[in-house]
Motif scaffolding. Structure first.
Motif, mmCIF file in Angstrom:
data_model
loop_
_atom_site.group_PDB
_atom_site.id
_atom_site.type_symbol
_atom_site.label_atom_id
_atom_site.label_comp_id
_atom_site.label_asym_id
_atom_site.label_seq_id
_atom_site.Cartn_x
_atom_site.Cartn_y
_atom_site.Cartn_z
ATOM 1 N N PRO A 169 -93.017 14.969 -28.511
ATOM 2 C CA PRO A 169 -93.426 13.658 -28.181
ATOM 3 C C PRO A 169 -95.135 13.653 -27.727
ATOM 4 C CG PRO A 169 -92.156 14.051 -26.509
ATOM 5 C CD PRO A 169 -91.872 15.347 -27.292
ATOM 6 N N ASN A 170 -95.483 14.613 -27.348
ATOM 7 C CA ASN A 170 -96.814 14.806 -26.686
ATOM 8 C C ASN A 170 -97.826 15.753 -27.275
ATOM 9 O OD1 ASN A 170 -95.991 12.981 -24.550
ATOM 10 N ND2 ASN A 170 -95.062 14.574 -23.586
ATOM 11 N N LYS A 172 -100.539 16.818 -29.802
ATOM 12 C CA LYS A 172 -101.627 16.110 -30.221
ATOM 13 C C LYS A 172 -102.535 17.122 -31.289
ATOM 14 C CE LYS A 172 -102.689 13.915 -26.090
ATOM 15 N NZ LYS A 172 -103.755 13.749 -24.900
ATOM 16 N N LEU A 177 -102.356 11.752 -30.385
ATOM 17 C CA LEU A 177 -100.864 12.097 -30.620
ATOM 18 C C LEU A 177 -100.489 12.284 -31.862
ATOM 19 C CD1 LEU A 177 -99.675 9.876 -27.681
ATOM 20 C CD2 LEU A 177 -99.602 12.093 -27.767
ATOM 21 N N ASN A 180 -96.084 8.607 -32.971
ATOM 22 C CA ASN A 180 -96.021 7.260 -32.176
ATOM 23 C C ASN A 180 -95.426 7.343 -30.861
ATOM 24 O OD1 ASN A 180 -95.142 4.798 -31.580
ATOM 25 N ND2 ASN A 180 -96.098 4.086 -33.493
ATOM 26 N N PRO A 181 -95.853 7.070 -29.892
ATOM 27 C CA PRO A 181 -95.475 6.982 -28.387
ATOM 28 C C PRO A 181 -93.733 6.349 -28.589
ATOM 29 C CG PRO A 181 -97.260 5.866 -28.258
ATOM 30 C CD PRO A 181 -97.271 6.382 -29.900
#
Length: 288
Positions: A169-170, A172, A177, A180-181
């Motif tokens: 999820p993190n 980059k 990123l 999408n968070p």
């Protein structure tokens, strides 16, 4: 918001006294074709339903396949006319046997083009529990056909139905990123447990209905394909799961069900949900 309230009241005036009524919910004990023809044109924002599969369940009589297709064609055409210009229709279907042609034929293959709707996509609902067989593979999925009235203008809310199960999820790329968070874009295969029955394996939400939706599946469609205060319809209501999911997310909902027994079951489940919701609200205010 006010337009939705007005339309909901207009529909109630047109259809008459319901079997059951609560704030934002109407249930009618009737054949769906009878009332679909009375609903004002272009007044329903989203329909989610699962008609009888024509396989001999307790609530249906088996028709010749051609007659079954003709019956579905009739009610789907009626549904098209009452669907809003940017509205959608989710049709859940299983399998049936076509004599001399196939054992487990997905009903969607027989119906997908039998209405004026535009078929946007097939969504597969996968589950683990189900009928086991020694002579062929055990069915472990059902289809939802996602129809829209206008292929260029329809409701689709991506963020509320994003998949939070992101492996990295993190991660980059060039300092930004990559994901999408809120989660990754959902796919077209959805894994939700089936509503099971039986000793030591019965689902918590199990009711006395042989073909019950998991509420979680319906919630995802409601969040993705409709907006708050819009009107959701289920013309084959069954145990009332569509109503509970719609009320949970601040939609107005109308259900048709030909069986009085299942109307009563749906009314009881909705009443229990509303009572639990009110208790939760009261307890939360007390904590504050």
């Amino acid at each position: 918001m006010f337009e939705g309230v007005k339309m909901f009241l207009d529909i109630k005036r047109t259809l008459g006294t319901p079997y059951y009524e609560s704030d934002n919910c109407l249930i009618y004990n009737t054949d769906s074709l009878t009332l679909l023809s009375k609903i004002p044109q272009e007044s329903i924002n989203l329909t989610i339903t699962s008609p009888p599969y024509n396989i001999g369940k307790s609530y249906e009589s088996i028709l010749p396949v051609d007659e079954y297709i003709n019956w579905c064609t009739k009610w789907m055409h009626s549904l098209y006319h009452v669907t809003a210009k940017d509205g959608a229709f989710l049709l859940n279907l299983g399998y049936l046997e076509v004599p001399q042609k196939g054992r487990a034929v997905p009903i969607s293959y027989l119906l997908w083009d039998k209405s004026p709707f535009f078929m946007q996509q097939e969504i597969v609902w996968h589950y683990e529990a189900g009928v086991a067989s020694k002579k062929y593979l055990s069915p472990r999925n059902e289809k939802f056909i996602w129809y829209v009235k206008d292929k260029k203008h329809y409701t689709f809310n991506l963020d509320p139905i994003r998949d939070p199960n992101v492996k990295y999820p993190n991660q980059k790329k060039r300092g930004k990123l990559r994901c999408n968070p809120l989660g990754k874009n959902p796919g077209d295969v959805w894994c939700f447990p089936k509503v099971t029955s039986g000793e030591n394996r019965s689902s918590k939400e199990r009711a006395k209905h042989p073909a019950q939706f998991p509420i979680a599946v319906i919630e995802k469609f409601i969040l993705g394909m409709s907006n708050e205060n819009e009107i959701v319809l289920d013309p084959f209501l069954g145990s009332g799961s569509t109503c509970i999911a719609a009320l949970k997310h601040n939609r107005k909902v109308i259900g048709f069900e030909i069986s009085e027994e299942y109307c009563e079951l749906a009314a009881q489940r909705i009443g229990d949900y509303l009572n639990e919701d009110q208790m939760s609200f009261t307890n939360w205010n007390t904590m504050l």
